[in-house]
Design a protein around this motif. Structure first.
Motif, PDB file in Angstrom:
ATOM      1  N   UNK A 260      24.546   6.959 -25.225  1.00 53.01           N
ATOM      2  CA  UNK A 260      23.544   7.692 -24.437  1.00 53.01           C
ATOM      3  C   UNK A 260      24.169   8.824 -23.620  1.00 53.01           C
ATOM      4  N   UNK A 261      23.539   9.993 -23.688  1.00 56.87           N
ATOM      5  CA  UNK A 261      24.025  11.140 -22.912  1.00 56.87           C
ATOM      6  C   UNK A 261      22.833  11.853 -22.275  1.00 56.87           C
ATOM      7  N   UNK A 262      23.022  12.278 -21.058  1.00 61.35           N
ATOM      8  CA  UNK A 262      21.989  13.049 -20.386  1.00 61.35           C
ATOM      9  C   UNK A 262      20.733  12.278 -20.052  1.00 61.35           C
ATOM     10  N   UNK A 263      20.851  10.958 -19.891  1.00 60.17           N
ATOM     11  CA  UNK A 263      19.669  10.165 -19.559  1.00 60.17           C
ATOM     12  C   UNK A 263      19.345  10.300 -18.072  1.00 60.17           C
ATOM     13  N   UNK A 264      18.064  10.314 -17.715  1.00 51.97           N
ATOM     14  CA  UNK A 264      17.688  10.424 -16.304  1.00 51.97           C
ATOM     15  C   UNK A 264      18.202   9.237 -15.498  1.00 51.97           C
ATOM     16  N   UNK A 265      18.589   9.491 -14.260  1.00 51.64           N
ATOM     17  CA  UNK A 265      19.128   8.447 -13.401  1.00 51.64           C
ATOM     18  C   UNK A 265      18.096   7.364 -13.126  1.00 51.64           C
ATOM     19  N   UNK A 266      16.819   7.774 -13.003  1.00 50.32           N
ATOM     20  CA  UNK A 266      15.812   6.749 -12.714  1.00 50.32           C
ATOM     21  C   UNK A 266      15.674   5.767 -13.876  1.00 50.32           C
ATOM     22  N   UNK A 267      15.892   6.252 -15.118  1.00 52.05           N
ATOM     23  CA  UNK A 267      15.852   5.344 -16.263  1.00 52.05           C
ATOM     24  C   UNK A 267      17.055   4.402 -16.272  1.00 52.05           C
ATOM     25  N   UNK A 299      29.436  -3.760 -14.220  1.00 50.67           N
ATOM     26  CA  UNK A 299      30.538  -3.117 -14.948  1.00 50.67           C
ATOM     27  C   UNK A 299      30.116  -2.774 -16.380  1.00 50.67           C
ATOM     28  N   UNK A 300      29.390  -3.696 -17.026  1.00 48.72           N
ATOM     29  CA  UNK A 300      28.907  -3.435 -18.383  1.00 48.72           C
ATOM     30  C   UNK A 300      27.952  -2.241 -18.380  1.00 48.72           C
ATOM     31  N   UNK A 301      27.068  -2.196 -17.382  1.00 44.62           N
ATOM     32  CA  UNK A 301      26.127  -1.064 -17.253  1.00 44.62           C
ATOM     33  C   UNK A 301      26.889   0.252 -17.083  1.00 44.62           C
ATOM     34  N   UNK A 302      27.910   0.236 -16.247  1.00 46.05           N
ATOM     35  CA  UNK A 302      28.682   1.453 -16.013  1.00 46.05           C
ATOM     36  C   UNK A 302      29.425   1.880 -17.278  1.00 46.05           C
ATOM     37  N   UNK A 303      29.992   0.910 -17.984  1.00 47.37           N
ATOM     38  CA  UNK A 303      30.687   1.230 -19.237  1.00 47.37           C
ATOM     39  C   UNK A 303      29.736   1.908 -20.223  1.00 47.37           C
ATOM     40  N   UNK A 304      28.518   1.396 -20.314  1.00 47.25           N
ATOM     41  CA  UNK A 304      27.585   1.891 -21.333  1.00 47.25           C
ATOM     42  C   UNK A 304      26.919   3.209 -20.932  1.00 47.25           C
ATOM     43  N   UNK A 305      26.507   3.316 -19.685  1.00 42.93           N
ATOM     44  CA  UNK A 305      25.703   4.476 -19.278  1.00 42.93           C
ATOM     45  C   UNK A 305      26.510   5.595 -18.623  1.00 42.93           C
ATOM     46  N   UNK A 306      27.755   5.293 -18.210  1.00 44.80           N
ATOM     47  CA  UNK A 306      28.559   6.321 -17.530  1.00 44.80           C
ATOM     48  C   UNK A 306      29.823   6.646 -18.318  1.00 44.80           C
ATOM     49  N   UNK A 307      30.664   5.642 -18.576  1.00 42.11           N
ATOM     50  CA  UNK A 307      31.958   5.884 -19.205  1.00 42.11           C
ATOM     51  C   UNK A 307      31.824   6.222 -20.674  1.00 42.11           C
ATOM     52  N   UNK A 308      30.971   5.495 -21.413  1.00 44.49           N
ATOM     53  CA  UNK A 308      30.820   5.751 -22.845  1.00 44.49           C
ATOM     54  C   UNK A 308      30.283   7.157 -23.122  1.00 44.49           C
ATOM     55  N   UNK A 309      29.237   7.614 -22.437  1.00 45.32           N
ATOM     56  CA  UNK A 309      28.786   8.997 -22.662  1.00 45.32           C
ATOM     57  C   UNK A 309      29.834  10.027 -22.322  1.00 45.32           C
ATOM     58  N   UNK A 310      30.613   9.778 -21.254  1.00 45.00           N
ATOM     59  CA  UNK A 310      31.662  10.713 -20.876  1.00 45.00           C
ATOM     60  C   UNK A 310      32.735  10.808 -21.960  1.00 45.00           C
ATOM     61  N   UNK A 311      33.070   9.655 -22.531  1.00 44.70           N
ATOM     62  CA  UNK A 311      34.097   9.646 -23.588  1.00 44.70           C
ATOM     63  C   UNK A 311      33.612  10.343 -24.843  1.00 44.70           C
ATOM     64  N   UNK A 312      32.271  10.336 -25.037  1.00 44.61           N
ATOM     65  CA  UNK A 312      31.707  10.938 -26.253  1.00 44.61           C
ATOM     66  C   UNK A 312      31.487  12.454 -26.117  1.00 44.61           C
ATOM     67  N   UNK A 313      31.707  12.999 -24.914  1.00 46.59           N
ATOM     68  CA  UNK A 313      31.499  14.423 -24.725  1.00 46.59           C
ATOM     69  C   UNK A 313      32.531  15.224 -25.541  1.00 46.59           C
ATOM     70  N   UNK A 314      32.149  16.366 -26.080  1.00 50.34           N
ATOM     71  CA  UNK A 314      33.095  17.190 -26.846  1.00 50.34           C
ATOM     72  C   UNK A 314      34.266  17.636 -25.977  1.00 50.34           C
ATOM     73  N   UNK A 315      35.442  17.638 -26.556  1.00 43.42           N
ATOM     74  CA  UNK A 315      36.627  18.100 -25.843  1.00 43.42           C
ATOM     75  C   UNK A 315      37.164  17.102 -24.864  1.00 43.42           C
TER      76      UNK A 315
END
Length: 315
Positions: A260-267, A299-315
């Motif tokens: 997931x990338x660019x998901x709204x914070x409220x979601x 921690x699982x939530x942070x891994x999925x919604x914060x760290x995983x999208x960041x790692x998937x960003x180009x560059x």
């Protein structure tokens, strides 16, 4: 005893119909059908929420025979399994076949149903010994009642969770010698997404994908002894949908199941709250873990919604 329940052609037709009703599990359906069609009793071994009851219920419904459910625990005495005489009527009439109240074993034998014993390894040893007689002879003799002979379709199907050893007993070699064994594990992510979609009716592929991903993550951490089944993912999706409606949050309509990338914070906040309620009671931490279930889930939530999208960003 008749070896098979139905002929080969009919079994093939039933197999096809079951495939339409059960997500995945084709191999397990084949093996289970083969065992019970061959007249064998069966042990299903696997964690909760891996479709064991669903498979049995679907097969017995297709064959139009009863599925008699029993929960294995310390209270499952031989008299509860086999049956007992009604005490009030015994006082008035003395013991007789007419005042005998059938237990689930006798019910399954008389009706030719499947006796399904969940948490089999929690039942007392003397109860299992009573069951062995029925499995070996297909006949049980009850004092003051007589002999009960099972119909040809009678089967004993038991289940146990190999990851749970609290309050359980070690099954004897006599039990294992009389039963075939089928190990049932968790399904893959695609199958679990389809299960969540069918059970919830939620159209958002993003919600379904996120609910399944965070639930599956509970099975991969070293500090969690046993994670949640797909039932947890179903509840995460349902709770997220309800919370979003109450809070005026729009669920993403993105069909992608990629990180997931660019998901709204409220979601994402809705998903966190849904996870805490749906999963905190379903995960069992390792004895050496120092954190709470809520902290691990965060921690699982942070891994999925914060760290995983960041790692998937180009560059």
């Amino acid at each position: 005893m008749t070896r098979a329940l139905v002929d080969v052609a009919a079994t093939a037709q039933i197999r096809a119909r079951i495939a339409d009703r059960v997500v995945g599990r084709q191999r397990e359906v084949d093996l289970l059908l083969a065992a019970v069609s061959a007249g064998r009793d069966l042990m299903l071994e696997g964690p909760p929420g891996t479709s064991k009851s669903t498979l049995l219920g679907t097969i017995t419904a297709e064959w139009d025979i009863p599925l008699v459910f029993v929960e294995g625990n310390a209270d499952l005495t031989p008299s509860r399994l086999v049956g007992h005489h009604n005490p009030a009527r015994v006082l008035r009439e003395d013991y007789s076949a007419d005042n005998f109240v059938e237990g689930p074993l006798i019910e399954a034998m008389r009706t030719g149903g499947f006796l399904y014993i969940e948490e089999f390894n929690r039942a007392p040893e003397d109860t299992l010994n009573t069951l062995l007689t029925a499995m070996a002879e297909r006949v049980i003799t009850i004092p003051r009642v007589g002999s009960v002979t099972a119909l040809p379709t009678f089967r004993v199907v038991a289940s146990m969770n190999p990851y749970d050893n609290i309050g359980t007993t070690r099954l004897s070699t006599s039990v294992h010698d009389r039963m075939c064994r089928l190990v049932v594990t968790y399904q893959d992510a695609a199958a679990e997404r389809e299960i969540v979609k069918r059970r919830t009716g939620i159209d958002s592929a993003r919600v379904t994908a996120d609910a399944v991903a965070v639930t599956r993550a509970t099975r991969e951490r070293e500090d969690i002894r046993q994670g949640s089944s797909v039932r947890g993912a179903i509840d995460v999706a349902l709770l997220a949908s309800e919370l979003a409606q109450m809070r005026g949050v729009t669920l993403p309509e993105v069909d992608s199941i990629d990180p997931p990338r660019g998901l709204p914070e409220d979601y994402t906040n809705v998903m966190l709250d849904a996870m805490l309620v749906a999963l905190s009671g379903r995960i069992h931490l390792d004895d050496t873990a120092f954190e709470t279930p809520e902290a691990v889930l965060q921690e699982i939530w942070q891994d999925h919604f914060v760290l995983l999208p960041a790692a998937a960003e180009p560059g």
